[in-house]
Write an enzyme that holds these catalytic residues in place. Sequence first.
Site, PDB file in Angstrom:
ATOM      1  N   GLY A  31       0.740  -0.962   0.053  1.00 18.66           N
ATOM      2  CA  GLY A  31       0.116  -0.187  -0.041  1.00 18.66           C
ATOM      3  C   GLY A  31       0.750   0.940  -0.167  1.00 18.66           C
ATOM      4  N   GLU A  35       3.903   5.762  -7.983  1.00 21.19           N
ATOM      5  CA  GLU A  35       3.596   5.982  -9.449  1.00 21.19           C
ATOM      6  C   GLU A  35       4.416   4.272  -9.803  1.00 21.19           C
ATOM      7  OE1 GLU A  35       3.325   6.629 -12.622  1.00 21.19           O
ATOM      8  OE2 GLU A  35       1.569   7.415 -11.519  1.00 21.19           O
ATOM      9  N   GLY A  36       5.321   3.640  -8.648  1.00 16.10           N
ATOM     10  CA  GLY A  36       6.108   2.373  -9.037  1.00 16.10           C
ATOM     11  C   GLY A  36       4.777   0.970  -9.016  1.00 16.10           C
ATOM     12  N   HIS A  37       4.441   1.920  -7.735  1.00 13.63           N
ATOM     13  CA  HIS A  37       3.139   0.674  -8.265  1.00 13.63           C
ATOM     14  C   HIS A  37       2.101   0.558  -9.071  1.00 13.63           C
ATOM     15  CE1 HIS A  37       4.311   1.037  -3.880  1.00 13.63           C
ATOM     16  NE2 HIS A  37       4.667   0.179  -3.759  1.00 13.63           N
ATOM     17  N   GLN A 148      11.802  -4.004  -9.302  1.00  6.28           N
ATOM     18  CA  GLN A 148      12.805  -4.451  -9.658  1.00  6.28           C
ATOM     19  C   GLN A 148      13.442  -3.344  -8.575  1.00  6.28           C
ATOM     20  OE1 GLN A 148      15.125  -5.822 -11.707  1.00  6.28           O
ATOM     21  NE2 GLN A 148      17.042  -5.431 -10.964  1.00  6.28           N
ATOM     22  N   ASP A 150      13.294  -3.157  -5.914  1.00  8.13           N
ATOM     23  CA  ASP A 150      13.641  -4.322  -5.114  1.00  8.13           C
ATOM     24  C   ASP A 150      14.240  -5.488  -4.855  1.00  8.13           C
ATOM     25  OD1 ASP A 150      12.253  -3.047  -2.592  1.00  8.13           O
ATOM     26  OD2 ASP A 150      10.865  -3.742  -3.578  1.00  8.13           O
ATOM     27  N   GLN A 153      14.840  -9.210  -4.110  1.00 13.82           N
ATOM     28  CA  GLN A 153      13.149  -9.759  -3.501  1.00 13.82           C
ATOM     29  C   GLN A 153      12.940 -10.352  -4.486  1.00 13.82           C
ATOM     30  OE1 GLN A 153       9.687  -7.635  -0.936  1.00 13.82           O
ATOM     31  NE2 GLN A 153       9.254  -7.265  -3.302  1.00 13.82           N
ATOM     32  N   VAL A 176      11.056   2.691 -11.320  1.00  9.19           N
ATOM     33  CA  VAL A 176      11.003   4.856 -11.645  1.00  9.19           C
ATOM     34  C   VAL A 176      11.332   5.365 -10.543  1.00  9.19           C
ATOM     35  CG1 VAL A 176       8.759   5.492 -11.716  1.00  9.19           C
ATOM     36  CG2 VAL A 176       8.636   3.113 -12.514  1.00  9.19           C
TER      37      VAL A 176
END
Length: 278
Positions: A31, A35-37, A148, A150, A153, A176
């Site tokens: 949450g 913009e990355g999400h 990318q 993470d 991960q 991003v």
Amino acid sequence: MKICRTKKSLSALSDAWHQAGETVAIVPTMGYLHEGHLSLVRLAKKKARRVAVSVFVNPTQFGPNEDFERYPRDERHDFALLRAEGVDAVFAPAPEDMYAEDATVSLVESKLSKVLCGAFRPTHFAGVLTVVLKLFNVSRADVAVFGQKDAQQLAVIRRMVRDLDVPVEIVGAPLVREKDGLALSSRNTYLSAAERRRALSLHKALDAAEADYRAGKTDPAAATARIAKALAKSCDSVDYAEAVDADTLEPVKKLGPNTLLAVAAYVGKTRLIDNHLL
Ligand code: PAF
């Protein structure tokens, strides 16, 4: 957009989609979306007919002295953003629904999760893998999209999927950045204006190392020493600056394609990570 508060409701929805011959993508998030999400969501929409996004601040991936309690949350804003992207379902369970109170099984990866961030956050990746596998099982997703940003991960999740034959396709999405180069992160909200300026040093140090590489310098020790020196000037402490293979996370002998230059450092009390994939 359907809002699923229980595992059962998301599974039922996904089963109905599959019965109708539709493919399903999951975008796992904690949450406080940026913009990355949203770039992950847009990529997921290209990969599958239906897209579900999970919004769950996963307690098991935070260490005892980490920021679980103060991790930023804004469910209403998140849902509005996801609705505007045309997401089909959001999965936002209560922690009690996600984990049995007496849960005793978790998933441990024993190599890739021990280096880089894993060396400083020893229980983090077991928490991530456990919740991610649960999200795959509950959503029955065909495809899952991770950033990318993470990079470790992503590598650890790919390894889990390979080693446990998990029937899901993992898609990595490009990192991003803000216009000035700061990698987008929900944790950027912790930074004061002055700290934010200092945080730019992560990207700048990686950029300079990448420019050296493009100019023909391939010695990883020289690259990481240069990055660490730059970070030491602007950050309050540096956890690591390393050059590793993006898949195995082993140190490289020479910088080359698929080398990941990865850093983690504190600016004030905020721990930031960034990376460049050469
Ligand atoms: O990348 C994140 O936000 C989290 O680690 C994830 C994958 C949603 C698991 O909680």
